[in-house]
Write a protein that holds these residues in place. Structure first.
Motif, short mmCIF file in Angstrom:
data_model
loop_
_atom_site.label_atom_id
_atom_site.label_comp_id
_atom_site.label_asym_id
_atom_site.label_seq_id
_atom_site.Cartn_x
_atom_site.Cartn_y
_atom_site.Cartn_z
N SER A 11 0.83 -1.20 0.00
CA SER A 11 0.00 0.00 0.00
C SER A 11 0.87 1.26 0.00
O SER A 11 1.81 1.37 0.78
CB SER A 11 -0.88 -0.02 1.25
OG SER A 11 -1.83 0.98 1.20
N GLU B 83 10.24 6.38 2.01
CA GLU B 83 9.39 7.00 0.98
C GLU B 83 8.00 6.37 0.98
O GLU B 83 7.00 7.06 0.77
CB GLU B 83 10.07 6.86 -0.40
CG GLU B 83 9.26 7.37 -1.58
CD GLU B 83 8.95 8.88 -1.58
OE1 GLU B 83 9.57 9.62 -0.80
OE2 GLU B 83 8.06 9.28 -2.36
N ALA C 43 2.76 2.29 -2.58
CA ALA C 43 3.89 2.23 -3.52
C ALA C 43 3.59 2.98 -4.82
O ALA C 43 4.50 3.35 -5.56
CB ALA C 43 4.25 0.78 -3.83
N GLY C 44 2.30 3.18 -5.11
CA GLY C 44 1.93 3.93 -6.31
C GLY C 44 1.25 3.11 -7.38
O GLY C 44 1.09 3.55 -8.52
N LYS C 45 0.80 1.92 -7.00
CA LYS C 45 0.17 1.01 -7.97
C LYS C 45 -1.06 1.61 -8.65
O LYS C 45 -1.16 1.58 -9.88
CB LYS C 45 -0.13 -0.29 -7.22
CG LYS C 45 -1.34 -1.07 -7.57
CD LYS C 45 -1.50 -2.23 -6.63
CE LYS C 45 -1.59 -1.86 -5.17
NZ LYS C 45 -2.74 -1.05 -4.75
N ARG D 121 4.60 8.50 1.40
CA ARG D 121 3.51 8.49 0.41
C ARG D 121 2.17 8.18 1.07
O ARG D 121 1.15 8.77 0.73
CB ARG D 121 3.81 7.50 -0.71
CG ARG D 121 4.89 8.01 -1.63
CD ARG D 121 5.14 7.07 -2.81
NE ARG D 121 6.33 7.49 -3.51
CZ ARG D 121 6.91 6.82 -4.48
NH1 ARG D 121 6.41 5.65 -4.88
NH2 ARG D 121 7.99 7.27 -5.07
N ASN E 296 9.13 2.12 -8.31
CA ASN E 296 8.45 3.39 -8.59
C ASN E 296 9.13 4.51 -7.81
O ASN E 296 8.62 4.97 -6.80
CB ASN E 296 6.97 3.28 -8.24
CG ASN E 296 6.21 4.57 -8.54
OD1 ASN E 296 6.65 5.39 -9.34
ND2 ASN E 296 5.06 4.73 -7.89
N GLY E 297 10.32 4.90 -8.32
CA GLY E 297 10.99 6.07 -7.75
C GLY E 297 10.46 7.28 -8.50
O GLY E 297 9.51 7.93 -8.06
N LEU E 298 11.04 7.51 -9.68
CA LEU E 298 10.52 8.58 -10.55
C LEU E 298 9.30 8.02 -11.29
O LEU E 298 9.39 6.99 -11.97
CB LEU E 298 11.63 8.96 -11.54
CG LEU E 298 11.51 10.32 -12.22
CD1 LEU E 298 11.51 11.44 -11.18
CD2 LEU E 298 12.67 10.50 -13.19
N1 LIG Z 1 6.61 7.99 -8.22
C1 LIG Z 1 5.96 8.67 -7.26
N2 LIG Z 1 6.59 9.67 -6.63
C2 LIG Z 1 5.94 10.37 -5.66
N3 LIG Z 1 4.69 10.14 -5.23
C3 LIG Z 1 4.02 9.12 -5.83
C4 LIG Z 1 4.63 8.35 -6.87
N4 LIG Z 1 3.73 7.41 -7.27
C5 LIG Z 1 2.61 7.61 -6.52
N5 LIG Z 1 2.79 8.63 -5.66
C6 LIG Z 1 1.84 9.14 -4.65
O1 LIG Z 1 1.88 8.23 -3.56
C7 LIG Z 1 0.58 8.06 -2.98
C8 LIG Z 1 0.22 6.57 -3.03
O2 LIG Z 1 -0.04 6.23 -4.39
P1 LIG Z 1 -1.20 5.21 -4.79
O3 LIG Z 1 -1.20 5.14 -6.27
O4 LIG Z 1 -2.46 5.57 -4.09
O5 LIG Z 1 -0.58 3.87 -4.16
P2 LIG Z 1 -1.17 2.39 -4.02
O6 LIG Z 1 -2.27 2.23 -5.00
O7 LIG Z 1 -0.01 1.49 -4.31
O8 LIG Z 1 -1.61 2.27 -2.60
C9 LIG Z 1 -0.36 8.95 -3.77
O9 LIG Z 1 -0.54 10.16 -3.06
C10 LIG Z 1 0.38 9.17 -5.09
O10 LIG Z 1 0.03 10.41 -5.67
#
Ligand SMILES: Nc1ncnc2c1ncn2[C@@H]1O[C@H](COP(=O)(O)OP(=O)(O)O)[C@@H](O)[C@H]1O
Ligand SMILES: Nc1nc2c(ncn2[C@@H]2O[C@H](COP(=O)(O)OP(=O)(O)O)[C@@H](O)[C@H]2O)c(=O)[nH]1
Length: 214
Positions: free
Chosen positions: A22, A137, A24-26, A141, A176-178
């Protein structure tokens, strides 16, 4: 978690499964991918979790009560389901099977338990694991997203250690850094799978042989 009676399936459409701890940005990556790729459709899961601020029923999830979820399990409506962070989530059969058989590509955004179940049913499913660049990080996030109670975030960070250890079972791991780099990597995986699939079909159908190439 139960999939009795389901045989491994080979379908004309490609199936991509994206999992991650959770935060990570998926979801952000899959959303961006869908905007770029009109041949890809996401499957909307069912969950017993309460909706977050902007979430809409039928868009992010089908939000249902625990007893409704149990009825769906009992009826065999799910391809897979799992308990994650104290709630239940499941991928319903409806829609996906038909879309894959019609040759459409589908992406599932599910946890590692579901991903491993799907791989047993769909031998050609492509499993992709998204990693954050660091634990610090990941925590940032989750906090910046501002959607979950601190206790919920703490639980997700504990669970993240278990989840990340499962990345070894996946076909691809993307860091998922950049954001743009990770999105490019994800697009590349999808594109490669399509090329591989087309090539295999052509070999099977004897197209290359007819050209006197193989
Ligand atoms: N590469 C990234 N760099 C910085 N912030 C990010 C990046 N990818 C996603 N985020 C941010 O991190 C948070 C979590 O992303 P989210 O897509 O909701 O993650 P997940 O679905 O894995 O739980 C959100 O606020 C999103 O905008
Ligand atoms: N097994 C399974 N997991 C799911 C499904 N839908 C969502 N999940 C996973 O459940 C976890 C929690 O999702 P959510 O509460 O939306 O929070 P997120 O981690 O921020 O995306 C994530 O790992 C999702 O990928 C599903 O249908 N099946």
């Amino acid at each position: 978690m139960k999939n009795e009676g389901t045989q491994p399936m080979e379908t004309p459409g490609n199936l991509f499964v994206v999992a991650a701890p959770s935060g990570a940005g998926k979801s952000s990556l899959v959303k961006a991918l869908l905007e770029l790729d009109s041949h890809l459709q996401v499957s909307v899961s069912h969950t017993t979790r309460a909706p977050r601020g902007q979430e809409q029923n039928g868009r992010e999830y089908w939000f249902i009560r625990p007893d409704e979820f149990q009825s769906m399990i009992d009826r065999g409506d799910f391809f897979e389901w799992a308990e994650v962070h104290g709630n239940r989530y499941g991928t319903s059969r409806e829609g996906i099977e038909a879309r894959l058989m019609a040759g459409e590509d589908v992406v599932l955004e599910i946890d590692y338990q579901g991903a491993l179940q799907i791989k047993q049913m769909f031998v050609h499913a492509v499993l992709i694991f998204i990693l954050p660049p660091s634990w610090a990080e990941l925590e940032q996030r989750l906090r910046r997203r501002g959607e979950d109670h601190p206790d919920v975030i703490a639980q997700r960070l504990v669970n993240a250690r278990v989840e990340v250890a499962q990345a070894q079972h996946f076909d691809y791991v993307i860091i998922n850094g950049l954001f743009e780099t990770a999105l490019f990597d994800l697009k590349t995986v999808v594109h490669s799978q399509r090329l591989k699939y087309v090539a295999q079909r052509r070999v099977k159908s004897g197209v290359f042989a007819a050209l006197d190439l193989l």
